[in-house]
Design an enzyme around this catalytic site. Structure first.
Site, mmCIF file in Angstrom:
data_model
loop_
_atom_site.group_PDB
_atom_site.id
_atom_site.type_symbol
_atom_site.label_atom_id
_atom_site.label_comp_id
_atom_site.label_asym_id
_atom_site.label_seq_id
_atom_site.Cartn_x
_atom_site.Cartn_y
_atom_site.Cartn_z
ATOM 1 N N LYS A 74 -6.705 1.051 -3.722
ATOM 2 C CA LYS A 74 -6.317 0.388 -2.482
ATOM 3 C C LYS A 74 -6.494 1.330 -1.289
ATOM 4 C CE LYS A 74 -4.721 -2.762 0.292
ATOM 5 N NZ LYS A 74 -3.355 -3.303 0.285
ATOM 6 N N THR A 82 0.855 -1.185 0.000
ATOM 7 C CA THR A 82 0.000 0.000 0.000
ATOM 8 C C THR A 82 0.889 1.231 0.000
ATOM 9 O OG1 THR A 82 -1.723 -1.176 1.222
ATOM 10 C CG2 THR A 82 -1.823 1.227 1.232
#
Length: 304
Positions: free
Chosen positions: A174, A98
């Site tokens: 995300k 991420t």
């Protein structure tokens, strides 16, 4: 198999290990690398291919990077022993951490300067789905990057979302997912401990709420950890200050106010502050419990 590839997976944590095993199961020659030598030895025993990363990087078709954050990703790709300058032209990097979208775009440009494709490919689904090759992958990159990565995507995922022809869109999606996931975990912890103050046991909570409108995937997955008093880290508390911090960084750059994210982040930060950072992220419930003197299930025997 005709599309068998040689791949290096860098980061053999709970997600990366399962992904690497899925690649082996699909017939790909898979090397695994981690800062923990024990993980590398375990992976070799499970069918991983041998070799030093500096040598392997010269001939692999792909590198899958499953590390903690942007700094570690950049170090793996372009640090002192970074792999990209040594990778062959036409090979591909799948970056799964991420990270902010702007970082993903920068990594794409730097990889392309070495004639290496870059796929912005953050993942979701948890360790169990990683081991089963059933992840959801939120991917963006050039058409050539998708073609180069397709056999690996097929081996690791149940669903690949093609979100754009340049890096950044995958990481943006995300961030949206992590906003929801982090808020849902914190909300679950708040709800289960609030229920305890009203005489609703955690066991009864887990029986009833998953059948009601207030449920969520995170509630159904994490609340049983609290009932069991098992805080073995499938996904640790420490992940959330990072990931929700990225969400708020992106929000601030866009002039967007995210008060629910801020509230959830504060709870995870408090959990890390009191020494729960390496426990399962369901341990954020201990913050709520501690504030009102509640005793969570199996707290005396299993709580760290």
């Amino acid at each position: 198999m005709s599309n068998a590839m040689e791949v290096a997976v860098i980061g053999l944590g709970s997600m990366g290990y399962g992904m690497a095993k899925s690649l082996i199961a699909a017939g790909h020659t898979t090397h695994g690398f981690d800062v923990a030598p024990a993980q590398m030895a375990r992976f070799l025993a499970d069918g991983g291919a041998p070799g030093a990363l500096t040598a392997v990087a010269l001939h692999v078709d792909a590198v899958v990077v499953v590390v903690l954050n942007a700094a570690q990703t950049e170090s793996v790709l372009f640090g002192e022993d970074g792999v990209v300058p040594n990778m062959k032209a036409g090979s591909v990097v799948l970056a799964c951490a991420t990270v902010p979208p702007a970082f993903a775009r920068d990594m794409e440009a730097r990889c392309l300067a070495h004639s290496v494709h870059y796929l912005d490919a953050p993942i979701s689904g948890g360790a169990a789905k990683a081991a089963q090759g059933q992840l959801s992958i939120m991917a963006s990159g050039t058409p050539a990057a998708f073609i180069a990565a397709r056999p690996l995507l097929d081996a690791m995922s149940e669903k690949v979302f093609v979100l754009g022809d340049a890096a950044g869109a995958g990481s943006a999606m995300k961030a949206v997912n992590q906003l929801l996931a982090g808020v849902h975990i914190a909300a679950m912890a708040e709800a289960i401990t609030f229920g305890m103050t009203q005489g609703v046991s955690p066991e009864k909570f887990v029986e009833v709420i998953p059948e009601c409108a207030g449920t969520s995937w995170m509630l159904e997955n994490r609340a049983p950890h609290i009932v069991a008093g098992d805080y073995t880290p499938r996904s640790s508390v420490n992940i959330w200050p990072k990931d929700l911090g990225i969400v708020l960084e992106i929000a601030q750059q866009s002039g967007f106010v995210a008060p629910l994210t801020q509230a959830a982040l504060a709870q995870f930060q408090e959990a890390a502050k009191i020494g729960l950072g390496h426990e399962d992220d369901a341990a954020v419930a201990k913050v709520y419990a501690g504030q009102v003197g509640l005793t969570l299930p199996n707290q005396d025997s299993l709580q760290k």
